[in-house]
Design a protein around this motif. Structure first.
Motif, PDB file in Angstrom:
ATOM      1  N   ILE A   1      -2.106  -4.728   5.917  1.00 46.32           N
ATOM      2  CA  ILE A   1      -0.923  -3.843   5.220  1.00 46.32           C
ATOM      3  C   ILE A   1       0.617  -4.226   5.715  1.00 46.32           C
ATOM      4  N   GLY A   2       0.665  -2.860   6.728  1.00 47.61           N
ATOM      5  CA  GLY A   2       1.473  -1.600   6.787  1.00 47.61           C
ATOM      6  C   GLY A   2       2.568  -2.842   7.343  1.00 47.61           C
ATOM      7  N   LYS A   3       2.545  -3.685   8.001  1.00 52.65           N
ATOM      8  CA  LYS A   3       3.532  -4.774   8.925  1.00 52.65           C
ATOM      9  C   LYS A   3       4.821  -5.472   7.728  1.00 52.65           C
ATOM     10  N   GLN A   4       4.042  -5.443   6.511  1.00 51.21           N
ATOM     11  CA  GLN A   4       4.646  -6.255   5.516  1.00 51.21           C
ATOM     12  C   GLN A   4       5.192  -5.050   4.388  1.00 51.21           C
ATOM     13  N   TRP A   5       4.980  -3.632   4.880  1.00 52.40           N
ATOM     14  CA  TRP A   5       5.587  -2.424   3.957  1.00 52.40           C
ATOM     15  C   TRP A   5       6.963  -2.969   3.743  1.00 52.40           C
ATOM     16  N   THR A   6       7.592  -2.393   2.717  1.00 52.34           N
ATOM     17  CA  THR A   6       9.292  -2.283   2.339  1.00 52.34           C
ATOM     18  C   THR A   6       9.637  -0.426   2.294  1.00 52.34           C
ATOM     19  N   PHE A   7       9.893  -0.083   2.255  1.00 49.33           N
ATOM     20  CA  PHE A   7      10.428   2.038   2.557  1.00 49.33           C
ATOM     21  C   PHE A   7       9.834   1.402   0.676  1.00 49.33           C
ATOM     22  N   ARG A   8       9.102   2.403  -0.241  1.00 51.79           N
ATOM     23  CA  ARG A   8       9.449   2.198  -1.894  1.00 51.79           C
ATOM     24  C   ARG A   8       8.427   3.878  -1.782  1.00 51.79           C
ATOM     25  N   GLU A   9       9.086   4.690  -2.752  1.00 51.91           N
ATOM     26  CA  GLU A   9       8.762   6.112  -2.850  1.00 51.91           C
ATOM     27  C   GLU A   9       8.279   6.019  -3.805  1.00 51.91           C
ATOM     28  N   TYR A  10       6.405   6.899  -3.719  1.00 56.17           N
ATOM     29  CA  TYR A  10       5.785   7.698  -5.346  1.00 56.17           C
ATOM     30  C   TYR A  10       6.105   8.956  -5.168  1.00 56.17           C
ATOM     31  N   GLY A  11       6.637   9.269  -4.691  1.00 58.08           N
ATOM     32  CA  GLY A  11       7.267  10.858  -4.440  1.00 58.08           C
ATOM     33  C   GLY A  11       6.962  11.725  -5.831  1.00 58.08           C
ATOM     34  N   GLY A  12       7.571  11.422  -6.635  1.00 57.92           N
ATOM     35  CA  GLY A  12       7.751  11.742  -8.360  1.00 57.92           C
ATOM     36  C   GLY A  12       7.283  11.185  -9.189  1.00 57.92           C
ATOM     37  N   GLU A  13       8.065  11.830 -10.417  1.00 53.62           N
ATOM     38  CA  GLU A  13       7.093  11.627 -11.550  1.00 53.62           C
ATOM     39  C   GLU A  13       6.220   9.727 -11.618  1.00 53.62           C
ATOM     40  N   ARG A  14       5.382   9.611 -11.966  1.00 52.79           N
ATOM     41  CA  ARG A  14       5.172   8.490 -11.843  1.00 52.79           C
ATOM     42  C   ARG A  14       4.912   7.353 -13.435  1.00 52.79           C
ATOM     43  N   THR A  15       4.757   6.762 -13.969  1.00 52.35           N
ATOM     44  CA  THR A  15       4.364   5.681 -14.958  1.00 52.35           C
ATOM     45  C   THR A  15       3.006   5.340 -15.122  1.00 52.35           C
ATOM     46  N   HIS A  16       2.658   4.916 -15.731  1.00 52.87           N
ATOM     47  CA  HIS A  16       1.076   4.823 -16.176  1.00 52.87           C
ATOM     48  C   HIS A  16       1.300   2.893 -14.815  1.00 52.87           C
ATOM     49  N   ARG A  17       1.951   2.162 -15.007  1.00 59.91           N
ATOM     50  CA  ARG A  17       1.967   1.551 -13.815  1.00 59.91           C
ATOM     51  C   ARG A  17       1.890   1.815 -12.118  1.00 59.91           C
ATOM     52  N   GLU A  18       2.652   2.801 -12.276  1.00 62.41           N
ATOM     53  CA  GLU A  18       3.126   3.292 -10.880  1.00 62.41           C
ATOM     54  C   GLU A  18       1.828   3.698 -10.097  1.00 62.41           C
ATOM     55  N   ALA A  19       1.222   4.337 -10.867  1.00 62.36           N
ATOM     56  CA  ALA A  19      -0.011   4.647 -11.052  1.00 62.36           C
ATOM     57  C   ALA A  19      -1.201   3.942 -10.613  1.00 62.36           C
ATOM     58  N   MET A  20      -1.160   3.291 -10.746  1.00 64.38           N
ATOM     59  CA  MET A  20      -2.036   1.978 -10.676  1.00 64.38           C
ATOM     60  C   MET A  20      -1.761   1.196  -9.567  1.00 64.38           C
ATOM     61  N   GLU A  21      -0.526   0.978  -9.415  1.00 66.89           N
ATOM     62  CA  GLU A  21       0.291   0.668  -8.074  1.00 66.89           C
ATOM     63  C   GLU A  21      -0.648   1.396  -6.856  1.00 66.89           C
ATOM     64  N   CYS A  22      -0.566   2.891  -6.935  1.00 68.09           N
ATOM     65  CA  CYS A  22      -0.557   4.050  -6.074  1.00 68.09           C
ATOM     66  C   CYS A  22      -2.214   3.327  -5.848  1.00 68.09           C
ATOM     67  N   TYR A  23      -2.848   3.767  -7.037  1.00 60.04           N
ATOM     68  CA  TYR A  23      -4.688   3.316  -6.752  1.00 60.04           C
ATOM     69  C   TYR A  23      -5.239   2.435  -5.941  1.00 60.04           C
ATOM     70  N   LYS A  24      -4.139   0.624  -6.128  1.00 56.67           N
ATOM     71  CA  LYS A  24      -4.027  -0.292  -5.520  1.00 56.67           C
ATOM     72  C   LYS A  24      -3.877  -0.189  -4.165  1.00 56.67           C
ATOM     73  N   LEU A  25      -2.842   0.574  -3.932  1.00 54.81           N
ATOM     74  CA  LEU A  25      -2.668   0.642  -2.262  1.00 54.81           C
ATOM     75  C   LEU A  25      -3.912   1.376  -1.397  1.00 54.81           C
ATOM     76  N   ALA A  26      -4.209   2.487  -2.912  1.00 52.71           N
ATOM     77  CA  ALA A  26      -5.890   3.105  -1.747  1.00 52.71           C
ATOM     78  C   ALA A  26      -6.934   2.702  -1.779  1.00 52.71           C
ATOM     79  N   LEU A  27      -6.140   1.802  -2.078  1.00 54.14           N
ATOM     80  CA  LEU A  27      -8.102   0.595  -2.256  1.00 54.14           C
ATOM     81  C   LEU A  27      -7.455   0.267  -0.940  1.00 54.14           C
ATOM     82  N   LEU A  28      -6.714  -0.764  -1.152  1.00 53.50           N
ATOM     83  CA  LEU A  28      -6.370  -1.755   0.329  1.00 53.50           C
ATOM     84  C   LEU A  28      -6.491  -1.046   1.347  1.00 53.50           C
TER      85      LEU A  28
END
Length: 232
Positions: free
Chosen positions: A81-108
């Motif tokens: 996963i990490g080699k394909q990652w490009t800098f992205r911030e999830y540190g602020g307020e999250r929408t439903h879509r962003e929360a879903m992205e975070c959980y799916k990243l946690a699953l991976l």
């Protein structure tokens, strides 16, 4: 007062420091909770901020992850996963879509480093809740099934086999999937095992047992043997 506050995290994979948002404890009281512990909140949903995502390498974790990663785990994550990652911030307020992205990243991330089944089960279950929040029943049930399989692996691998909450949860997810006979077997473990003293889970198991009895009776279906033999 802002419902969110920032806390500093050190990434267990790349060891970079970053900030992530949490919900203030005073706002974490749920207004209602479903029978599988999915909670609803009057304003901001604390579950949206459970996952911490490193903006530098993308490794996503929760407080329940192993805080120390071996070198082979780091390599496994970075290769997958990490080699394909490009800098992205999830540190602020999250929408439903962003929360879903975070959980799916946690699953991976959890799958890449072979985290414990209990951790993976919890992530899968939270993803199912996120689909429930948006009314996507098909995807909710799909992830409930994934979570159920993981919870069963937890039951089979962990020594604390009389964990009442785990037994109840397995029964409840079976019920939500329409596996009534299997659900009754798991609820029965909680209700009839004398070594289990968790009154809340015993009561919840009895309540869901009654729900199944009513649903099956109304549908004209044959009741499971445990119901005709024991009642509840």
């Amino acid at each position: 007062m802002d419902p969110l506050y920032l806390t500093k995290i050190k990434c267990p994979c790349c060891e970079s420091e970053f900030q992530t948002s949490r919900v203030r404890p005073s706002l974490k009281r749920a207004i209602r909770t479903d029978s599988d512990f999915c909670s609803y909140f009057a304003s901001v949903n604390p579950d949206f901020y459970v996952v911490r995502v490193c903006p530098y390498c993308g490794f996503a974790s929760t407080e329940n992850f192993n805080g120390h990663m071996r070198d082979d785990q780091k390599r496994a994550y970075l290769d997958k996963i990490g080699k394909q990652w490009t800098f992205r911030e999830y540190g602020g307020e999250r929408t439903h879509r962003e929360a879903m992205e975070c959980y799916k990243l946690a699953l991976l991330s959890a799958q890449a480093v072979k985290e414990k089944d209990r951790i993976i089960a919890g992530i899968l279950h939270h993803i199912a809740w996120l689909y429930r929040y948006e009314g996507n029943a098909e995807m909710e049930l799909k992830f409930i099934e994934f979570a159920l399989d993981a919870y069963i692996r937890v039951y089979q691998s962990e020594s604390a086999v009389n964990n009442a909450r785990l037994l109840y949860l397995i029964g409840e997810l079976h019920r939500r999937l329409g596996h009534y006979h299997e659900a009754v077997k798991w609820f029965s473990k909680v209700i009839h095992d004398k070594s289990i003293t968790d009154a809340a889970m015993i009561r919840a198991s009895r309540e869901q047992w009654t729900v199944i009895r009513e649903d099956m009776t109304n549908a004209g279906a044959e009741l499971p043997e445990e119901m005709t033999r024991n009642g509840a």
